[in-house]
Scaffold this motif. Structure first.
Motif, PDB file in Angstrom:
ATOM      1  N   MET A   1       0.515  -1.281   0.117  1.00  0.00           N
ATOM      2  CA  MET A   1      -0.480   0.294   0.072  1.00  0.00           C
ATOM      3  C   MET A   1       1.062   1.119   0.099  1.00  0.00           C
ATOM      4  N   ASN A   2       1.732   1.523   0.834  1.00  0.00           N
ATOM      5  CA  ASN A   2       2.554   2.971   1.054  1.00  0.00           C
ATOM      6  C   ASN A   2       3.623   2.092   0.022  1.00  0.00           C
ATOM      7  N   ARG A   3       3.705   1.898  -1.171  1.00  0.00           N
ATOM      8  CA  ARG A   3       4.541   2.252  -2.192  1.00  0.00           C
ATOM      9  C   ARG A   3       4.322   3.154  -3.149  1.00  0.00           C
ATOM     10  N   ILE A   4       5.641   3.611  -3.360  1.00  0.00           N
ATOM     11  CA  ILE A   4       6.218   4.442  -5.183  1.00  0.00           C
ATOM     12  C   ILE A   4       6.125   3.726  -5.982  1.00  0.00           C
ATOM     13  N   GLU A   5       5.411   3.576  -7.187  1.00  0.00           N
ATOM     14  CA  GLU A   5       5.153   3.149  -8.332  1.00  0.00           C
ATOM     15  C   GLU A   5       6.087   2.911  -8.912  1.00  0.00           C
ATOM     16  N   GLY A   6       6.313   4.934  -9.343  1.00  0.00           N
ATOM     17  CA  GLY A   6       7.208   5.380 -10.005  1.00  0.00           C
ATOM     18  C   GLY A   6       7.297   7.012  -9.963  1.00  0.00           C
ATOM     19  N   LEU A   7       7.981   7.755 -10.454  1.00  0.00           N
ATOM     20  CA  LEU A   7       8.473   9.481 -10.410  1.00  0.00           C
ATOM     21  C   LEU A   7       8.980   9.393 -11.739  1.00  0.00           C
ATOM     22  N   GLN A   8       8.091  10.779 -12.168  1.00  0.00           N
ATOM     23  CA  GLN A   8       8.164  11.049 -13.762  1.00  0.00           C
ATOM     24  C   GLN A   8       9.506  12.639 -13.757  1.00  0.00           C
ATOM     25  N   TYR A   9       9.675  12.760 -14.506  1.00  0.00           N
ATOM     26  CA  TYR A   9      10.503  13.638 -14.419  1.00  0.00           C
ATOM     27  C   TYR A   9      10.318  14.735 -15.199  1.00  0.00           C
ATOM     28  N   GLU A  10      10.446  15.961 -15.406  1.00  0.00           N
ATOM     29  CA  GLU A  10      10.093  17.159 -15.780  1.00  0.00           C
ATOM     30  C   GLU A  10       9.820  17.247 -17.047  1.00  0.00           C
ATOM     31  N   ASN A  11       9.930  16.733 -17.814  1.00  0.00           N
ATOM     32  CA  ASN A  11       9.996  15.961 -19.381  1.00  0.00           C
ATOM     33  C   ASN A  11       8.914  15.517 -19.164  1.00  0.00           C
TER      34      ASN A  11
ATOM     35  N   VAL B   1       8.387   8.526 -17.488  1.00  0.00           N
ATOM     36  CA  VAL B   1       8.262   8.055 -15.774  1.00  0.00           C
ATOM     37  C   VAL B   1       8.987   6.821 -15.671  1.00  0.00           C
ATOM     38  N   ILE B   2       9.678   6.971 -14.552  1.00  0.00           N
ATOM     39  CA  ILE B   2      10.567   6.112 -14.305  1.00  0.00           C
ATOM     40  C   ILE B   2      10.192   5.187 -13.646  1.00  0.00           C
ATOM     41  N   VAL B   3      10.427   4.047 -13.331  1.00  0.00           N
ATOM     42  CA  VAL B   3      10.516   2.750 -12.018  1.00  0.00           C
ATOM     43  C   VAL B   3      11.180   1.989 -11.698  1.00  0.00           C
ATOM     44  N   GLU B   4      12.444   2.552 -11.820  1.00  0.00           N
ATOM     45  CA  GLU B   4      13.409   1.516 -11.449  1.00  0.00           C
ATOM     46  C   GLU B   4      13.767   2.252 -10.553  1.00  0.00           C
ATOM     47  N   GLU B   5      14.379   1.397  -8.867  1.00  0.00           N
ATOM     48  CA  GLU B   5      13.932   2.380  -8.112  1.00  0.00           C
ATOM     49  C   GLU B   5      15.332   2.900  -7.456  1.00  0.00           C
ATOM     50  N   SER B   6      16.747   2.750  -7.880  1.00  0.00           N
ATOM     51  CA  SER B   6      17.594   3.546  -8.131  1.00  0.00           C
ATOM     52  C   SER B   6      17.407   4.931  -8.833  1.00  0.00           C
TER      53      SER B   6
ATOM     54  N   ALA C   1      14.155  11.767  -6.935  1.00  0.00           N
ATOM     55  CA  ALA C   1      13.612  12.397  -5.689  1.00  0.00           C
ATOM     56  C   ALA C   1      14.489  13.371  -5.324  1.00  0.00           C
ATOM     57  N   GLN C   2      15.926  13.179  -5.212  1.00  0.00           N
ATOM     58  CA  GLN C   2      16.751  13.792  -4.637  1.00  0.00           C
ATOM     59  C   GLN C   2      17.230  14.958  -4.885  1.00  0.00           C
ATOM     60  N   ASN C   3      16.968  15.268  -6.747  1.00  0.00           N
ATOM     61  CA  ASN C   3      17.517  16.253  -7.109  1.00  0.00           C
ATOM     62  C   ASN C   3      16.548  17.141  -7.432  1.00  0.00           C
ATOM     63  N   TYR C   4      14.927  17.152  -7.038  1.00  0.00           N
ATOM     64  CA  TYR C   4      13.668  17.624  -6.388  1.00  0.00           C
ATOM     65  C   TYR C   4      14.100  17.963  -5.636  1.00  0.00           C
ATOM     66  N   PHE C   5      13.790  17.675  -4.170  1.00  0.00           N
ATOM     67  CA  PHE C   5      14.274  18.674  -3.123  1.00  0.00           C
ATOM     68  C   PHE C   5      15.806  19.185  -2.910  1.00  0.00           C
ATOM     69  N   GLN C   6      16.604  18.558  -4.214  1.00  0.00           N
ATOM     70  CA  GLN C   6      17.562  19.791  -3.294  1.00  0.00           C
ATOM     71  C   GLN C   6      17.665  21.477  -4.744  1.00  0.00           C
ATOM     72  N   ASN C   7      16.736  21.245  -5.600  1.00  0.00           N
ATOM     73  CA  ASN C   7      16.325  22.456  -5.800  1.00  0.00           C
ATOM     74  C   ASN C   7      14.899  22.657  -5.476  1.00  0.00           C
ATOM     75  N   LEU C   8      14.705  22.247  -4.729  1.00  0.00           N
ATOM     76  CA  LEU C   8      13.286  22.762  -3.691  1.00  0.00           C
ATOM     77  C   LEU C   8      14.041  23.335  -2.224  1.00  0.00           C
ATOM     78  N   PHE C   9      15.450  23.110  -1.684  1.00  0.00           N
ATOM     79  CA  PHE C   9      15.316  24.023  -0.457  1.00  0.00           C
ATOM     80  C   PHE C   9      16.682  24.158  -0.872  1.00  0.00           C
ATOM     81  N   SER C  10      17.540  24.710  -1.704  1.00  0.00           N
ATOM     82  CA  SER C  10      17.918  25.591  -2.413  1.00  0.00           C
ATOM     83  C   SER C  10      18.212  27.147  -3.312  1.00  0.00           C
ATOM     84  N   THR C  11      19.013  27.654  -2.797  1.00  0.00           N
ATOM     85  CA  THR C  11      18.614  29.317  -3.696  1.00  0.00           C
ATOM     86  C   THR C  11      19.339  29.250  -5.190  1.00  0.00           C
TER      87      THR C  11
END
Length: 122
Positions: free
Chosen positions: A1-11, A14-19, A25-35
């Protein structure tokens, strides 16, 4: 139930591979919390009132004095010790007459001139 099936690049891809999802996710939060620069701060501060009065600003920016260091030392519990040297405050309180001038000068260098502690012992 608490599983992320995939994530989507800005372009839109869709990616389903965990790595790869980890990278997204790392790039998203790095961009979100940097100036991207100082203009962000300027944008935030527009319309803010100066809330520190001149008298308070003078008090906050004045130079530290030896008597303030002595008063702070006397306010430390005698059995307290810093992690850096493990000397009890009692040691400094009782031996102040021997080495107080040198310690006070060191403290004033750090506090008033922003001297880095590592440089103080060279």
């Amino acid at each position: 139930m608490n599983r992320i099936e995939g994530l989507q690049y800005e372009n839109g891809r869709v990616i389903v591979e965990e790595s790869e999802m980890e990278k997204i996710a790392q790039n998203y939060f790095q961009n979100l919390f940097s100036t991207s620069g100082i203009e962000v701060i300027n944008h935030i501060s527009v319309g803010m009132l100066n809330c520190i009065f001149n008298e308070a600003n003078l008090m906050l920016t004045k130079r530290y004095m030896v008597d303030e260091i002595v008063m702070a030392l006397k306010g430390i519990g005698p059995t307290k010790a810093s992690e850096d040297d493990d000397f009890l405050a009692l040691f400094f309180q009782k031996c102040w007459h021997i080495m107080g001038k040198k310690i006070a000068n060191l403290c004033l260098e750090v506090l008033n001139r922003a001297k880095v502690m590592a440089n103080c012992f060279q």
